[in-house]
Scaffold this motif. Structure first.
Motif, PDB file in Angstrom:
ATOM      1  N   LEU A  65      -7.433   1.684  -3.452  1.00  0.00           N
ATOM      2  CA  LEU A  65      -6.109   1.710  -4.073  1.00  0.00           C
ATOM      3  C   LEU A  65      -5.460   0.328  -4.006  1.00  0.00           C
ATOM      4  CD1 LEU A  65      -3.801   3.391  -5.335  1.00  0.00           C
ATOM      5  CD2 LEU A  65      -2.984   3.816  -2.995  1.00  0.00           C
ATOM      6  N   PHE A  66      -5.577  -0.335  -2.861  1.00  0.00           N
ATOM      7  CA  PHE A  66      -5.005  -1.676  -2.701  1.00  0.00           C
ATOM      8  C   PHE A  66      -5.673  -2.671  -3.652  1.00  0.00           C
ATOM      9  CE2 PHE A  66      -5.218  -5.860  -0.598  1.00  0.00           C
ATOM     10  CZ  PHE A  66      -3.857  -6.158  -0.543  1.00  0.00           C
ATOM     11  N   THR A  67      -7.011  -2.627  -3.736  1.00  0.00           N
ATOM     12  CA  THR A  67      -7.739  -3.536  -4.624  1.00  0.00           C
ATOM     13  C   THR A  67      -7.332  -3.327  -6.079  1.00  0.00           C
ATOM     14  OG1 THR A  67      -9.639  -3.559  -3.131  1.00  0.00           O
ATOM     15  CG2 THR A  67     -10.025  -4.262  -5.396  1.00  0.00           C
ATOM     16  N   ASN A  68      -7.192  -2.084  -6.494  1.00  0.00           N
ATOM     17  CA  ASN A  68      -6.783  -1.787  -7.865  1.00  0.00           C
ATOM     18  C   ASN A  68      -5.361  -2.277  -8.143  1.00  0.00           C
ATOM     19  OD1 ASN A  68      -9.249  -0.587  -8.309  1.00  0.00           O
ATOM     20  ND2 ASN A  68      -8.510   1.506  -8.005  1.00  0.00           N
ATOM     21  N   GLY A  69      -4.480  -2.116  -7.159  1.00  0.00           N
ATOM     22  CA  GLY A  69      -3.103  -2.594  -7.321  1.00  0.00           C
ATOM     23  C   GLY A  69      -3.040  -4.101  -7.497  1.00  0.00           C
TER      24      GLY A  69
ATOM     25  N   ILE B  41       0.838  -1.205   0.000  1.00  0.00           N
ATOM     26  CA  ILE B  41       0.000   0.000   0.000  1.00  0.00           C
ATOM     27  C   ILE B  41       0.871   1.252   0.000  1.00  0.00           C
ATOM     28  CG2 ILE B  41      -1.631   1.356   1.367  1.00  0.00           C
ATOM     29  CD1 ILE B  41      -2.890  -1.285   2.271  1.00  0.00           C
ATOM     30  N   SER B  42       1.911   1.239   0.814  1.00  0.00           N
ATOM     31  CA  SER B  42       2.820   2.380   0.867  1.00  0.00           C
ATOM     32  C   SER B  42       3.490   2.606  -0.486  1.00  0.00           C
ATOM     33  CB  SER B  42       3.877   2.140   1.949  1.00  0.00           C
ATOM     34  OG  SER B  42       4.831   3.182   1.963  1.00  0.00           O
ATOM     35  N   TYR B  43       3.841   1.509  -1.155  1.00  0.00           N
ATOM     36  CA  TYR B  43       4.464   1.597  -2.467  1.00  0.00           C
ATOM     37  C   TYR B  43       3.498   2.197  -3.486  1.00  0.00           C
ATOM     38  CZ  TYR B  43       8.463   0.121  -5.288  1.00  0.00           C
ATOM     39  OH  TYR B  43       9.606   0.117  -6.051  1.00  0.00           O
ATOM     40  N   LEU B  44       2.242   1.767  -3.444  1.00  0.00           N
ATOM     41  CA  LEU B  44       1.224   2.305  -4.340  1.00  0.00           C
ATOM     42  C   LEU B  44       1.009   3.799  -4.104  1.00  0.00           C
ATOM     43  CD1 LEU B  44      -1.435  -0.566  -4.266  1.00  0.00           C
ATOM     44  CD2 LEU B  44      -0.286   0.281  -6.316  1.00  0.00           C
ATOM     45  N   LYS B  45       0.973   4.202  -2.857  1.00  0.00           N
ATOM     46  CA  LYS B  45       0.773   5.619  -2.541  1.00  0.00           C
ATOM     47  C   LYS B  45       1.943   6.459  -3.039  1.00  0.00           C
ATOM     48  CE  LYS B  45      -2.254   5.087   1.481  1.00  0.00           C
ATOM     49  NZ  LYS B  45      -2.405   5.291   2.953  1.00  0.00           N
TER      50      LYS B  45
ATOM     51  N   GLU C  51      -9.354   6.277  -1.598  1.00  0.00           N
ATOM     52  CA  GLU C  51      -9.368   5.495  -0.355  1.00  0.00           C
ATOM     53  C   GLU C  51      -8.304   4.387  -0.414  1.00  0.00           C
ATOM     54  OE1 GLU C  51     -11.057   5.992   2.369  1.00  0.00           O
ATOM     55  OE2 GLU C  51     -12.113   7.757   1.580  1.00  0.00           O
ATOM     56  N   THR C  52      -7.730   4.078   0.742  1.00  0.00           N
ATOM     57  CA  THR C  52      -6.653   3.098   0.804  1.00  0.00           C
ATOM     58  C   THR C  52      -7.106   1.724   0.321  1.00  0.00           C
ATOM     59  OG1 THR C  52      -5.606   4.253   2.648  1.00  0.00           O
ATOM     60  CG2 THR C  52      -5.008   1.944   2.330  1.00  0.00           C
TER      61      THR C  52
END
Length: 253
Positions: free
Chosen positions: A59-63, A42-46, A55-56
């Protein structure tokens, strides 16, 4: 399951999500890997999408979808820098999301376990399936012949399929026999892998023993060289002590 990154790129992606998020890339010659825990990913995606307000969880689901469904990626780019592979990808979810990963070159053992061994299992499974189907066809043809011999009538006046010719089939498909013969490729490969690992361990032990024994042998040689030098002066001193006594005794007479 391995998925091709893009039709124009000779790279395949393997994504697994259990305790951690494991990402593997191969070109069937080498392998590159990287691993994240959920918070790290998650941190990497952000970091890759710092200007995106989302929303976190979304974002995680999309990644995760980007990794598990590479066929839907908008763009993919792969560059190799030494032992590191850089994977850049992007996908449109109504808004663009990008992900840039840096993967490290994996070991030969990891390549064997993740790429070579599954491929060999697949080949062996297809071989077993082919053998089973060939035997089934031969049994069916035999049943038809027995049916005819017992004066049975076949509805079709002319059969559309010819009896299965096993010899002609095997003469046409020879690649497996050329490379492996009649052997079980999985058993042979596992035996070779085990023996190679044992040889490697033995070689490491031998090198370790040599490293320890060489200094010891040098010490022994040094001691053998030093001892005569120490003995000679002692002998000379004894002779020099005896000689003056004789001269002194002579003068007294």
């Amino acid at each position: 399951m391995w998925r091709r990154l893009h039709n124009s790129l000779p790279y395949y992606l393997l994504f697994t999500q259990q305790n951690n998020i494991d990402i593997t890339i191969t070109n069937n010659v080498k392998i590159w890997t990287v691993q994240f825990d959920k918070e790290g990913f998650i941190s990497y995606l952000k970091d890759n999408n710092f200007a995106l307000e989302i929303e976190t969880d979304e974002l995680f689901t999309n990644g995760i979808q980007m990794l598990s469904q590479p066929e839907y990626l908008k763009s993919v780019d792969v560059t190799i820098e030494g032992d590191q592979l850089k994977l850049s990808m992007s996908r449109n979810f109504g808004y663009p999301i990008k992900l840039v990963l840096k993967l490290k070159l994996g070991s030969h053992d990891k390549f064997y376990k993740i790429v070579t061994q599954p491929l060999m299992k697949t080949v062996q499974d297809l071989r077993n399936s082919e053998t089973e189907l060939r035997n089934l066809l031969k049994r069916k043809d035999k049943e038809i012949e027995e049916y005819k011999m017992e004066a049975g009538e076949i509805c079709l006046r002319y059969l559309k399929t010819q009896p299965f010719n096993d010899e002609a089939h095997m003469e046409k498909h020879t690649v497996f026999d050329i490379h492996f013969g009649s052997s079980d490729i999985l058993t042979n490969s596992e035996e070779e892998t085990t023996s190679n690992s044992e040889i490697t361990v033995k070689e490491e032990k031998t090198e370790h023993m040599n490293i320890k024994t060489e200094p010891a042998s040098q010490v022994v040689q040094m001691e053998m060289q030093v001892v005569p030098d120490e003995v000679k002066p002692i002998v000379i001193k004894k002779e020099s002590n005896i000689a003056p006594k004789k001269r002194k005794f002579t003068l007294n007479i």
